[in-house]
Design a protein around this motif. Structure first.
Motif, short mmCIF file in Angstrom:
data_model
loop_
_atom_site.label_atom_id
_atom_site.label_comp_id
_atom_site.label_asym_id
_atom_site.label_seq_id
_atom_site.Cartn_x
_atom_site.Cartn_y
_atom_site.Cartn_z
N ARG A 216 -49.20 -52.95 -55.97
CA ARG A 216 -48.37 -53.05 -54.77
C ARG A 216 -48.38 -54.46 -54.19
NH1 ARG A 216 -50.27 -48.15 -51.01
NH2 ARG A 216 -52.32 -48.79 -51.76
N MET A 217 -49.54 -55.11 -54.21
CA MET A 217 -49.65 -56.43 -53.58
C MET A 217 -48.68 -57.44 -54.20
SD MET A 217 -51.62 -56.35 -51.02
CE MET A 217 -53.02 -55.53 -50.24
N GLU A 218 -48.59 -57.40 -55.54
CA GLU A 218 -47.70 -58.33 -56.23
C GLU A 218 -46.24 -58.05 -55.86
OE1 GLU A 218 -48.20 -58.21 -60.47
OE2 GLU A 218 -46.32 -59.30 -60.79
N LEU A 219 -45.89 -56.76 -55.84
CA LEU A 219 -44.50 -56.40 -55.58
C LEU A 219 -44.12 -56.66 -54.12
CD1 LEU A 219 -44.56 -53.20 -57.77
CD2 LEU A 219 -43.24 -55.27 -58.23
N ILE A 220 -45.06 -56.51 -53.23
CA ILE A 220 -44.82 -56.80 -51.81
C ILE A 220 -44.53 -58.29 -51.64
CG2 ILE A 220 -46.00 -57.00 -49.56
CD1 ILE A 220 -47.43 -54.28 -50.37
N GLN A 221 -45.35 -59.08 -52.34
CA GLN A 221 -45.17 -60.53 -52.26
C GLN A 221 -43.79 -60.94 -52.78
OE1 GLN A 221 -48.27 -62.51 -54.49
NE2 GLN A 221 -47.01 -64.36 -54.31
#
Ligand code: UD2
Length: 295
Positions: free
Chosen positions: A131-136
C-alpha cells in the motif's frame, strides 16, 4: 491547491462560546509536543466545517480491496457517504484486483469513487505492505487537485462523523488495543536489525496502520520512508512484527504527528466500548482471518 491556510470563520456565524477552563477532564487532549488529540467534545463541527468549506478543499481517501477483501468494500463505501467529510469534495481511490466487482454506491455531487487496478497477491503481508508504494504513486499523480489524504483499511465501517476536525499536517490514529497500556507492552518491532525498531522505553503511542493521513506532501514522505525501509529490511530477510504498521510507528516516533485522532476514529467491533469513548466514528469489523486471507 493552496496550502497557506488562515483559519477564518464566516462573519456572524453563531456557535457556542469556547472556554479554556471548562472542557473534557476524563481524557488528555494535547500531547507533550502540543499536538491536539481529537476526542468528541473537544471541537465544534459547525465552526470547523465553515472554516474549511471556505478553503474549497478536496479530500482523498485510499482503500485497498485485494482478493477476498473486496467483500468489505460495499459497506465501507456505503457508510463513508453519510459520515466521511460530508459536504466536501471527496475522491475515494479504490485499489483492487477485482475492478469489475466494485459496487456502485450512490454518491452526492462532488464525491466520487475512482477505481485503480492492482495485481493479485498470494501473501497478505505483501498486500498490506505494498500500500505504501501505491499511495506514494497516487500522491504524485493527484497532488495538483487534492489537498488532504487519508489511507484507510477496507475491513471497516463508519458509524459517526469523520470530518474537518481530523485535518492536519501529519495525522495519526491511536490504536484502540493499546491506548491504556504502558509503552513496554506496545507491539513495536523490537529487533534492532529492523529499520522499524523502537527500543524499550521509547515510543509515544501505538498508532494504527489502518488509518493515517494529512497533507499530501507529509503523507508522501511517510509512505516513501516506510516503503524504502520495508524493502531494505526485506532484502535482509526481515519482516517487521506488524509489517508497515511497525514502520509507520517508527516514523511517527521520529516525525511527531501534528494531530492525533483518538480511538474514536478506529475502534474494533469486538471490543466493548470504554467510557471515555463516547462515540465510535469508524471501526474494524470482526473478521475470520482463515476465511479471507489468501494463505
Ligand atoms: C493491522 C492493521 C493494518 C495493517 C496490518 C499489518 C489496523 C486496524 N489494522 O490489521 O492496517 O497495518 O495490521 O499488516 O490498524 N488487504 C487486502 N487483501 C488482503 C489483505 C489485506 O486488500 O488479502 C488490505 C485491506 O485493505 C486491509 C488491509 O490490507 O484492510 C490491512 O490488512 P488486514 O486488515 O488483514 O490487517 P489487520 O487486520 O491484521
Amino acid at each position: 491547491v493552496n496550502h497557506v491556510f488562515h483559519l477564518v470563520a464566516p462573519d456572524h456565524l453563531k456557535y457556542k462560546q469556547p472556554s479554556i477552563v471548562n472542557g473534557r477532564t476524563d481524557v488528555v487532549t494535547l500531547t507533550p509536543w502540543l499536538a491536539p488529540v481529537v476526542w468528541d467534545g473537544t471541537f465544534n463541527p459547525v465552526l470547523l466545517d465553515s472554516i474549511y468549506q471556505s478553503k474549497n478543499i478536496t479530500v482523498a481517501a485510499t482503500v485497498f480491496a485485494v482478493g477476498k477483501y473486496i467483500r468489505f468494500l460495499k459497506k465501507f463505501l456505503e457508510t463513508a457517504e453519510p459520515y466521511f467529510f460530508v459536504g466536501f469534495r471527496v475522491n475515494i481511490y479504490v485499489f483492487t484486483d477485482h475492478p469489475k466487482d466494485v459496487p456502485r454506491v450512490q454518491m452526492a455531487g462532488g464525491r466520487k469513487v475512482v477505481v485503480r487496478s492492482v495485481p493479485s497477491s498470494n501473501r497478505w503481508q505483501e498486500i498490506s505492505a505494498r500500500r505504501m508504494e501505491l499511495i506514494q504513486n497516487l500522491i504524485e499523480e493527484v497532488h495538483d487537485s487534492v489537498d488532504y489524504i487519508f489511507c484507510l483499511d477496507v475491513d471497516s465501517e463508519f458509524h459517526g462523523r469523520w470530518g474537518s476536525e481530523s485535518l492536519g499536517g501529519l495525522v495519526a490514529v491511536i490504536h484502540p488495543g493499546y491506548y491504556r497500556d504502558d509503552r513496554g507492552r506496545f507491539p513495536y518491532e523490537r529487533r534492532p536489525e529492523s529499520r522499524a525498531y523502537v527500543a524499550d522505553g521509547e515510543g509515544d503511542f501505538y498508532y494504527c496502520g489502518g488509518a493515517f493521513g494529512g497533507l499530501l506532501q507529509e503523507v508522501s514522505l511517510l509512505a516513501k520512508t516506510c516503503d524504502l525501509n520495508f524493502k531494505a529490511d526485506a532484502k535482509e530477510g526481515i519482516e517487521a512484527a506488524w509489517q508497515e504498521e511497525s514502520h509507520l510507528n517508527r516514523y511517527m516516533w521520529i516525525n511527531k504527528p501534528s494531530k492525533i485522532l483518538s480511538p474514536e476514529y478506529l475502534w474494533q467491533d469486538f471490543k466493548p466500548r470504554n467510557p471515555e469513548v463516547r462515540i465510535v466514528r469508524f471501526s474494524g469489523v470482526v473478521k475470520n482471518y482463515a476465511d479471507i486471507r489468501p494463505n
